[in-house]
Design an enzyme around this catalytic site. Structure first.
Site, PDB file in Angstrom:
ATOM      1  N   LYS A 117       0.923  -1.492   0.062  1.00 50.56           N
ATOM      2  CA  LYS A 117       0.399  -0.214  -0.031  1.00 50.56           C
ATOM      3  C   LYS A 117       1.102   1.403   0.178  1.00 50.56           C
ATOM      4  CE  LYS A 117      -4.327  -1.797   2.559  1.00 50.56           C
ATOM      5  NZ  LYS A 117      -4.307  -2.910   1.429  1.00 50.56           N
ATOM      6  N   GLU A 201      -3.834   6.704   7.039  1.00 51.65           N
ATOM      7  CA  GLU A 201      -4.294   7.313   6.608  1.00 51.65           C
ATOM      8  C   GLU A 201      -6.024   8.464   6.711  1.00 51.65           C
ATOM      9  OE1 GLU A 201      -6.357   5.091   3.074  1.00 51.65           O
ATOM     10  OE2 GLU A 201      -4.599   5.377   2.046  1.00 51.65           O
ATOM     11  N   ARG A 292      -6.463  -9.243  -9.780  1.00 49.89           N
ATOM     12  CA  ARG A 292      -6.758  -9.968  -9.535  1.00 49.89           C
ATOM     13  C   ARG A 292      -8.643  -9.654 -10.619  1.00 49.89           C
ATOM     14  NH1 ARG A 292     -10.333  -9.351  -5.643  1.00 49.89           N
ATOM     15  NH2 ARG A 292      -9.383  -9.173  -3.796  1.00 49.89           N
TER      16      ARG A 292
END
Length: 628
Positions: A117, A201, A292
């Protein structure tokens, strides 16, 4: 290069889904399975099947060496990883390539980049894709993380660097709880991904989860296939998805599509991918990329008329994308509801056991993806999803009606499911008016509790009255007893309480408890299996148990806490002799890939601890004994 045989390195409904497309393309399929899946639907459907090993994931679906060897042994050309398990493991994708097989998925380097991330966020910032303010540095010192959290300003969100599916993700409301939540997030991440690094975050208090389906080929072409709204979640796990996103400003929509294409071009991507955004009002931020196929890909297929699995295979063969951007059109609206074996009224606790009966409707404007059948079992070892119901409509209102019809005519007996919960959400004003956010269900801002209306007893009586013509229900000693020629007393167990209602049949319908008169309609549905009954009325489902001499009450000790399901004890918060208050967390157990906090149900003193850290426990094992 033409692919003639594909080994599917997965299980359940996604394996069934891939087999279905391969059949249409004339491609042979190979299923792999663990001991628990020996007789599964996917194994039955595939042209060939290979046994991998025991139920432990390391012995089966996460064992890349065994899977590659199986592909070699059966002379497969390619491996499709589905989603979950090894689908986003860069090392596995590289192993497949090195083995001379085709990996039907993203390039390993793109996986590595987007799998972190912190690295993903840095890459997106460099590509001018909007990102949430936060910290994504390599220094993981807890004191530094605490300072960075203070800089960002609370509330903040802790996210596992290698995370997914809500694992290793915690909301922190204030500085004094940061350390505790950080430890919990790191422990979850370490257990789930073998990596306890996190990023921080700014937490958006009313977030929408909007994601864009992207596709790229090896020739440098990148397109988007519009967006999906996946805001209806519990514990960061999606349960209802729709496409396109409703009530989204067109300028924001187009900017989001463009940002998703930019993000995909920035990482030299290939195959199916999803760029996930957080929407805060009209401002959107990059959240992560899933390298994916997504569980919710079906709603995109229904609005575009595209088979995304077929596209994956074509791109893996080296072909250009089947369509250019201008050729991809959006038609109508689609909604997907995930049917899980879980108890939505009991903190979404998974329900394991035998599926005694299962029925899903076959709809012209919808589809059902399922990896299980009646008499299969929901195991503690894997995700408890039973099926995905997907409806399409010319517009959103029509689509909602069709989805409700599908839910109303779906029934599962043997395990507890969330079908009633899904119906209640879709029937709510919040959903219809686009007012559901990713945290709405967790903070309980939506009231989904419904009292049982008197009409339900009339519907139940009507069903049994009709059934009695062939089964002589009126004369069975199962809690239904004749009062006079056309009246009866209904006795049922509802939410652990015994209820009795007087129902009298007359020419105009049913009189309930001498006051409420109701005539059942064609929209009312009743299902019965053995001594269990489900009634659907006004899109609400009510479940009951008929008193029966074969049904025994479960004895319980008010001074003991039991394991709600099989699992492993990972932390104990108290010691014997300690005073605790109602609501205090006593221990934490891990089961079905999630952490469950076992809390005191009242004030008391710890009399005895019956377990220790790392103990494996069975359902209903005594964990803690309390004294007043």
């Amino acid at each position: 290069m033409s692919i003639k045989k594909i080994l599917i390195a997965n299980r359940g409904e996604i394996a069934v889904r891939i087999i279905d497309t391969c059949r249409h393309l004339g491609i042979r399929t190979v299923a792999v399975y663990s001991d628990a899946d020996r007789y599964s639907k996917a194994v039955n459907m595939a042209d060939e099947a290979v046994h991998l090993g025991g139920v432990a994931l390391s012995d089966s679906y996460l064992n890349g060496d065994k899977i590659i060897q199986a592909a070699r042994d059966c002379e497969a050309d390619a491996i499709h990883p589905g989603y979950g398990f090894l689908s986003e493991q860069a090392d596995f994708a590289q192993q497949v390539d090195e083995a001379g097989l085709t990996f039907i998925g993203a390039p390993a380097e793109a996986m590595r980049l987007m799998g972190s991330k912190s690295a993903a966020k840095k890459t997106m910032l460099a590509a001018d894709v909007p990102c949430v303010p936060g910290y994504q540095g390599d220094d993981q010192d807890s004191a530094l993380l605490s300072k960075e959290a203070d800089k960002i300003g609370f509330p903040i969100l802790i996210k596992a660097v290698s995370g997914g599916g809500g694992k290793g993700m915690k909301i922190v409301e204030s500085a004094d709880e940061f350390e505790k939540q950080l430890s919990s997030a790191q422990r979850e991440a370490r257990n789930a991904f073998g990596d306890d690094r996190v990023i921080l975050e700014k937490y958006i208090t009313r977030p929408k989860h909007i994601e864009v389906q992207v596709f790229a080929d090896a020739l440098g072409n990148v397109v988007h296939l519009f967006e999906r709204d996946c805001s209806t979640q519990r514990r960061y796990q999606k349960i209802i998805e729709e496409a396109p996103a409703a009530d989204l400003d067109d300028k924001v929509r187009q900017a989001m599509h463009q940002a998703a294409v930019q993000a995909t071009q920035a990482i030299d991507y290939r195959g199916a991918g999803t760029i996930e955004f957080i929407l805060d009002g009209e401002q959107f931020y990059f959240m992560e990329m899933n390298t994916r196929l997504q569980v919710e890909h079906r709603v995109t297929e229904l609005i575009t008329g595209v088979d995304l699995v077929a596209w994956q295979i074509a791109v893996a063969e080296g072909q250009p994308l089947p369509k250019k951007q201008a050729e991809i059109q959006c038609h109508g609206h689609a909604i997907q509801a995930r049917v899980y074996a879980e108890d939505a009224d009991n903190d979404y606790l998974p329900s394991t056991g035998l599926i005694e009966y299962l029925q899903f409707p076959v709809e012209e404007k919808g589809l059902v993806d399922s990896g299980v059948r009646a008499h299969d079992s929901v195991s503690i070892h894997y995700d408890p999803m039973i099926a995905k119901l997907v409806a399409w409509g010319e517009d959103r209102a029509t689509c909602i009606q069709r989805m409700q019809h599908m839910l109303n005519h779906s029934v599962v007996f043997g395990v507890t499911t969330n079908i009633a919960f899904l119906s209640a959400i879709i029937d709510s004003d919040d959903f219809k008016q686009h007012e559901i956010y990713t945290n709405s269900l967790d903070n309980k801002s939506i009231d989904l509790k419904h009292k049982i209306p008197p009409a339900v007893w009339a519907i139940l009586a009507d069903y049994l009255y009709k059934e009695s013509n062939s089964h002589s229900m009126w004369h069975q000693a199962t809690g239904w007893r004749m009062q006079q020629s056309r009246a009866l007393t209904i006795t049922v167990n509802s939410h652990d309480n015994k209820e009795q209602h007087q129902v009298e049949i007359n020419d105009d319908g049913f009189l309930v408890d001498g006051q409420f008169h109701y005539q059942p309609t064609a929209d009312d549905v009743c299902y019965k299996h053995r001594h269990f009954v489900q009634v659907v009325h006004h899109n609400q489902r009510h479940s009951f148990q008929l008193p029966n001499h074969d049904v025994q009450a479960v004895a319980s000790d008010a001074n003991a806490l039991y394991a709600p399901m099989p699992g492993k004890i990972i932390d104990i918060k108290v010691s014997e002799g300690e005073q605790v208050n109602q609501g205090d967390t006593l221990l934490i157990m891990e089961a079905m890939k999630m952490e469950l906090a076992i809390k005191a149900e009242r004030d008391g003193e710890i009399k005895a601890l019956s377990v220790a850290v790392d103990n494996q426990v069975k359902a209903d094992d005594i964990l803690v004994e309390l004294v007043p």
